[in-house]
Structure formats: structure tokens, C-alpha cells
Design a protein around this motif. Structure first.
Motif, PDB file in Angstrom:
ATOM      1  N   SER A 200       0.864  -1.037   0.044  1.00  0.00           N
ATOM      2  CA  SER A 200       0.030  -0.063   0.064  1.00  0.00           C
ATOM      3  C   SER A 200       0.737   1.195   0.264  1.00  0.00           C
ATOM      4  O   SER A 200       0.342   2.168  -0.650  1.00  0.00           O
ATOM      5  N   TYR A 201       2.237   1.061   0.311  1.00  0.00           N
ATOM      6  CA  TYR A 201       3.113   2.257   0.452  1.00  0.00           C
ATOM      7  C   TYR A 201       3.953   2.235  -0.848  1.00  0.00           C
ATOM      8  O   TYR A 201       4.043   1.165  -1.292  1.00  0.00           O
ATOM      9  N   ASN A 202       4.286   3.398  -1.141  1.00  0.00           N
ATOM     10  CA  ASN A 202       5.184   3.471  -2.670  1.00  0.00           C
ATOM     11  C   ASN A 202       6.453   3.027  -1.829  1.00  0.00           C
ATOM     12  O   ASN A 202       7.040   3.240  -0.687  1.00  0.00           O
ATOM     13  N   LEU A 203       7.333   2.770  -2.879  1.00  0.00           N
ATOM     14  CA  LEU A 203       8.753   2.155  -2.432  1.00  0.00           C
ATOM     15  C   LEU A 203       9.718   3.240  -1.792  1.00  0.00           C
ATOM     16  O   LEU A 203      10.473   2.978  -0.792  1.00  0.00           O
ATOM     17  N   ALA A 204       9.447   4.567  -2.133  1.00  0.00           N
ATOM     18  CA  ALA A 204      10.190   5.691  -1.569  1.00  0.00           C
ATOM     19  C   ALA A 204       9.858   5.744  -0.023  1.00  0.00           C
ATOM     20  O   ALA A 204      10.886   5.911   0.679  1.00  0.00           O
ATOM     21  N   ARG A 205       8.685   5.584   0.383  1.00  0.00           N
ATOM     22  CA  ARG A 205       8.156   5.579   1.778  1.00  0.00           C
ATOM     23  C   ARG A 205       9.044   4.501   2.400  1.00  0.00           C
ATOM     24  O   ARG A 205       9.347   4.414   3.696  1.00  0.00           O
ATOM     25  N   VAL A 206       9.139   3.272   2.028  1.00  0.00           N
ATOM     26  CA  VAL A 206       9.631   2.103   2.561  1.00  0.00           C
ATOM     27  C   VAL A 206      11.191   2.592   2.759  1.00  0.00           C
ATOM     28  O   VAL A 206      11.621   2.041   3.949  1.00  0.00           O
ATOM     29  N   GLU A 207      11.886   2.923   1.922  1.00  0.00           N
ATOM     30  CA  GLU A 207      13.258   3.282   1.887  1.00  0.00           C
ATOM     31  C   GLU A 207      13.579   4.319   2.775  1.00  0.00           C
ATOM     32  O   GLU A 207      14.494   4.276   3.606  1.00  0.00           O
ATOM     33  N   ASP A 245      21.334   0.101  -2.582  1.00  0.00           N
ATOM     34  CA  ASP A 245      22.277   0.905  -2.429  1.00  0.00           C
ATOM     35  C   ASP A 245      22.228   1.714  -0.950  1.00  0.00           C
ATOM     36  O   ASP A 245      23.115   1.592  -0.337  1.00  0.00           O
ATOM     37  N   THR A 246      20.818   1.620  -0.537  1.00  0.00           N
ATOM     38  CA  THR A 246      20.566   2.360   0.719  1.00  0.00           C
ATOM     39  C   THR A 246      21.249   1.406   2.001  1.00  0.00           C
ATOM     40  O   THR A 246      21.902   1.657   2.986  1.00  0.00           O
ATOM     41  N   THR A 247      20.836   0.204   1.738  1.00  0.00           N
ATOM     42  CA  THR A 247      21.137  -0.836   2.760  1.00  0.00           C
ATOM     43  C   THR A 247      22.610  -1.067   2.957  1.00  0.00           C
ATOM     44  O   THR A 247      23.203  -1.097   3.914  1.00  0.00           O
ATOM     45  N   ASP A 248      23.453  -0.916   1.644  1.00  0.00           N
ATOM     46  CA  ASP A 248      25.039  -1.011   1.649  1.00  0.00           C
ATOM     47  C   ASP A 248      25.561  -0.065   2.383  1.00  0.00           C
ATOM     48  O   ASP A 248      26.150   0.155   3.045  1.00  0.00           O
TER      49      ASP A 248
END
Length: 327
Positions: A200-207, A245-248
Motif C-alpha cells: 500500500s506504500y510506495n517504495l520511496a516511503r519504505v526506503e 544501495d541504501t542498505t549497503d
């Protein structure tokens, strides 16, 4: 030929009124009376419902009872004592199981044991209605179903905190859907935060959630993985591409799975790193050994307390004694 006269004692079947026994009316139950009726398992269930808001008959059966008949009988008794309340959502196909919430007498008992007034428990007269009509009901049930599956697989879930408790502990940084401790056959502890992603959330919100987890780890000196359960394989693939990339960069231990692959014991979790990521999915046991130097989440003041004295948090998602077939 004229029809034969009917038997004088005959009553047409259509005229018979089918009568069901009327259950006794529900009423507030005196707490002193409850003390003579409730078992340790009942008290544990009161705390569990307070912590996790709503559990179905299937959840409660799996967690605390050995037969569905015993489960239904005891829940019906607790319902008539107002210890629990219940509702059944309408479905377009099939029927839903009974959904149980905390009843007024259960909330009063919880308040009495904690030495607080009833409003301090968060219980209100419209408690069940608010849950039944909540737009997040299916999300809550999804989280509770997943954690119930883990808790009833070889007793491997040793700790299970709800979104509300996790927010109370770490709300300055993160708002996970759950926090848990898993111990499998290797006896190695896997503490983890859970994000239950329904799409239900866009990927940017999860990131945008990831820096909070990294900040918590840096502040408390702990290293606790984040597990993300997604709705579909397609959603998981898109999410991994967005978060890699954010996780790394944050050096955050993170793994994903999806509803189409997940079972409690199967290798369903895929770590997300661009350097040491395995090419095959892992079980929770294997995740615990895949990441070095894991540690339970803590707060700036202290680490989480160990199970011990009575608390309104059901630290262990299993009854305080082995379940039996009698209340």
C-alpha cells in the motif's frame, strides 16, 4: 378416492419452529468472582489480547490449546464472563473465523493487576468496534498470523512485541510492525524487527524508514536485523532494487521474503547486500549465522529486560504452563 384423514397428532414440518438455546446474557463480572474462574492460561490470553489487539480462533488454538473443540468451549466461557469480546468480519467468499479482542472484565482485571485505573490500559467501550472497522485490520492480522506461525514452529519464537510496544520503546527512531527473538535448532539467537509490507506504500516511503534503523543501531551500539515481508514476488523484486544501495551505505542487515514463498521452516529469506549476499534463500536459523555480531535491540538507557515478574507485556508468546485439554 378421498384423501385419508391425517393423524390427529401430526404437525406439519414447516410449522415446527426451530428453537436454539438462548445463551446467558453477558454482564460485568465481579473481579473477585473471576479470580475463582480464570486459569494461568486465561490470564496469559488477556495479556496477549491487550498486546496484539486481535487474534482469531485459529491463532489462539495454535498458540495455547490442543484441540479446536476445547478452544471454542473455553473462549465461549470467557466471552460470557466478558473477559473477551468478539466479532466476525463479513466476507464475500466463505466465512471468517471468530476474531477475539479484550473484553471489559478482562481489561479491568489487567488494570487491577497492574495497579492502574481502567483508562490507563487504553480500553474503551467501543474497543471492539474500533478494531473491527479499522482500515488496518487486515495488516494487523497479517502480522499476527506470521508471528503466530513462527511461535508455533518448534517453540522457536521466544519474544514477541507488538507495533505499539515497539513504538513505545523506539518510537524516536523507528515504527516497526513487530519485534521478536527467534531461536532455532542451532540455539543461536536471531533478534529482528519486522516490517509487514502489503504494497500500500510506495517504495520511496519504505526506503525512508531505513535511516531510522541505522540511527537506532548507532545510538544504542546494537546490531539488529530488519526483516521485510512483502505481498508478492514482483513487489519484493522491486523493493530489493530500490533498497540495495541504501542498505549497503547504512551497513544495515536486511532480508526480504514474500507471501508466495514464505513458510515458517522453509528457506524463504534473502539477505540484501551487494557484496556478501547468498544466491539462495535462507531459513531464520541460517540468517542468524549469516550475519556476524548480531545483538538484541536496546534503548539508550538499557537493554530489554529479561522475562521475570508479571508484566503487561507477554514476553513469551506461549502460555505460562503447557496447554491442557481442560480450562
Amino acid at each position: 378416492m378421498p384423501a385419508s384423514a391425517p393423524n390427529p397428532g401430526y404437525v406439519p414440518r414447516a410449522a415446527i419452529r426451530r428453537r436454539r438455546p438462548t445463551p446467558p446474557a453477558r454482564a460485568r463480572t465481579d473481579l473477585a468472582h473471576l479470580a475463582t474462574r480464570l486459569t494461568a492460561r486465561d490470564l496469559w490470553l488477556i495479556e496477549l489480547l491487550h498486546e496484539h489487539k486481535v487474534l482469531t480462533t485459529h491463532h489462539i488454538h495454535a498458540l495455547a490449546f490442543t484441540s479446536s473443540r476445547t478452544t471454542n468451549r473455553r473462549l465461549r466461557e470467557l466471552y460470557h464472563l466478558s473477559v473477551v469480546d468478539s466479532f466476525r468480519p463479513l466476507r464475500t467468499h466463505g466465512s471468517a473465523p471468530e476474531h477475539y479482542t479484550l473484553g471489559r472484565s478482562g481489561a479491568e482485571l489487567l488494570a487491577a493487576r497492574a495497579g492502574v485505573d481502567l483508562p490507563a490500559t487504553g480500553w474503551r467501550k467501543d474497543h471492539t468496534a474500533r478494531i473491527a472497522f479499522s482500515p488496518t485490520l487486515e495488516h494487523t492480522l497479517g502480522v499476527n498470523t506470521l508471528l503466530t506461525q513462527l511461535a508455533t514452529t518448534n517453540g522457536s519464537l521466544q519474544l514477541w512485541l507488538s507495533e505499539r510496544s515497539a513504538t513505545r520503546l523506539w518510537g524516536d527512531w523507528i515504527h516497526p510492525d513487530a519485534y521478536a527473538h527467534h531461536t532455532g535448532a542451532s540455539s543461536q539467537l536471531l533478534p529482528f524487527f519486522l516490517e509487514y509490507d502489503t504494497g500500500s506504500y510506495n517504495l520511496a516511503r519504505v526506503e525512508a524508514k531505513l535511516p531510522g534503523y541505522a540511527a537506532l543501531a548507532a545510538t544504542t551500539g546494537t546490531r539488529t536485523p530488519l526483516l521485510i515481508h512483502t505481498s508478492t514476488t514482483r513487489r519484493e523484486t522491486a523493493l530489493r532494487q530500490r533498497l540495495a544501495d541504501t542498505t549497503d551505505r547504512l551497513e544495515l542487515p536486511l532480508a526480504t521474503t514474500n507471501t508466495q514463498l514464505f513458510t515458517p521452516t522453509a528457506p524463504a529469506w534473502l539477505p540484501l547486500t551487494t557484496t556478501t549476499a547468498p544466491t539462495t534463500r535462507l531459513t531464520l536459523d541460517q540468517l542468524a549465522t549469516h550475519w556476524p555480531d548480531l545483538s538484541p535491540a536496546g534503548t539508550p538507557e538499557t537493554t530489554l529486560p529479561a522475562p521475570g515478574r508479571h508484566t503487561t507485556l507477554p514476553w513469551r508468546p506461549t502460555p505460562p504452563r503447557p496447554p491442557t485439554d481442560t480450562p
